[in-house]
Write an enzyme that holds these catalytic residues in place. Structure first.
Site, mmCIF file in Angstrom:
data_model
loop_
_atom_site.group_PDB
_atom_site.id
_atom_site.type_symbol
_atom_site.label_atom_id
_atom_site.label_comp_id
_atom_site.label_asym_id
_atom_site.label_seq_id
_atom_site.Cartn_x
_atom_site.Cartn_y
_atom_site.Cartn_z
ATOM 1 N N ASP A 46 -7.952 -11.087 4.259
ATOM 2 C CA ASP A 46 -6.938 -10.203 3.699
ATOM 3 C C ASP A 46 -7.548 -8.897 3.203
ATOM 4 O O ASP A 46 -6.924 -7.841 3.285
ATOM 5 C CB ASP A 46 -6.210 -10.912 2.548
ATOM 6 C CG ASP A 46 -5.167 -11.898 3.050
ATOM 7 O OD1 ASP A 46 -4.851 -11.878 4.255
ATOM 8 O OD2 ASP A 46 -4.663 -12.693 2.236
ATOM 9 N N ALA A 186 -3.068 -8.615 -21.024
ATOM 10 C CA ALA A 186 -3.516 -8.851 -22.405
ATOM 11 C C ALA A 186 -2.914 -7.836 -23.373
ATOM 12 O O ALA A 186 -3.635 -7.088 -24.044
ATOM 13 C CB ALA A 186 -5.048 -8.837 -22.477
#
Length: 267
Positions: A46, A186
């Site tokens: 990929d 985060a």
């Protein structure tokens, strides 16, 4: 029909596959043209196909891609390394059919400039700070949604939603839906600072703009590539009007790819 063979830092195994593919193409009298191909055969994984996509970005409306994988099947590869003869037979009997996927437009306006610099992503783009917390205002269609504080933000296409976005807790989106997704990396959420705290999806008629007063040390990626490090005024993300096209000889269904990548061995 003209065919290009593309590989990115090939190893010995990949070189052997390319040699077999070249021999089969010559035998089938299919011309190899790396400059102006009708079909690009990506040999690798990929990551190689992502590189091929960026290499032929200026020709996206004119070409179709085929992924020939030298390992296990990926999200953009339908053929295995031992199937070169079958692939060439499909190329020789090509009828022009294709399947297309949405892409992500990234427009970065740098400090002191008015015209944005345009980038295009097949999987995702991320925005982070090199050495400190990213603080930026997030607008949807010029309406303020939140002031984000955290490690960064990830914007993904539907096919890219199975990658970094999924690891961030984002949803997996079928590529038939023209949309992009923003996932927080985060984020800081407490009594003082607050964000949505979840990924969200917008359609092709909307866009997301990031603005920050602290514009230095931005680290902006586009798929596996980094954009130039310069002072950033604002960044806009939206569904691109361009699309990527794959030759539909035996294109694997999206949910089959999802199952084989994440679930099959568990059942």
């Amino acid at each position: 029909m003209k065919v290009a063979i593309y590989s990115y830092y090939p190893n010995d195994e990949t070189r052997a596959v390319i040699e077999r593919l070249t021999t089969a193409l010559n035998k089938a009298h299919l011309p190899i043209d790396d400059q102006h191909p009708d079909v690009v055969v990506s040999v690798g994984g990929d990551g190689t196909l992502l590189s091929a996509f960026h290499h032929y970005r200026a020709e996206l409306a004119k070409i179709r891609f085929v992924g020939l994988h030298t390992g296990h099947l990926g999200f953009y590869t339908d053929w295995r390394d031992y199937e070169t003869d079958q692939l060439v037979n499909s190329l020789a009997h090509d009828n022009g059919e294709s399947v297309s996927y949405p892409l992500l437009d990234i427009n970065i306006t740098y400090k002191g400039e008015t015209a944005p610099h345009q980038f295009l992503a097949l999987n995702e783009a991320t925005v982070k700070k090199a050495a400190k917390t990213l603080v930026c205002d997030v607008y949807i269609k010029d309406q303020l949604l939140e002031r984000f504080r955290g490690d960064g933000l990830c914007f993904s296409t539907p096919t890219g939603s199975t990658g970094y976005n999924k690891s961030l807790g984002g949803a997996v989106i079928h590529p038939g839906i023209e949309a992009i997704q923003m996932a927080e990396i985060a984020s800081i959420n407490n009594r003082v600072f607050r964000t949505l705290g979840a990924s969200f999806i917008i359609g092709k008629d909307e866009w997301v703009t990031l603005r920050s007063e602290d514009a230095d040390n931005f680290a902006i990626s586009c798929d596996q590539f980094l954009t130039p490090e310069r002072l950033v005024k604002e960044i806009t993300f939206k569904v691109s009007q361009q699309r990527i096209y794959f030759a539909e000889y035996r294109h694997t269904a999206f949910w089959q790819r999802v199952r084989e990548s994440f679930i099959r061995d568990v059942l």
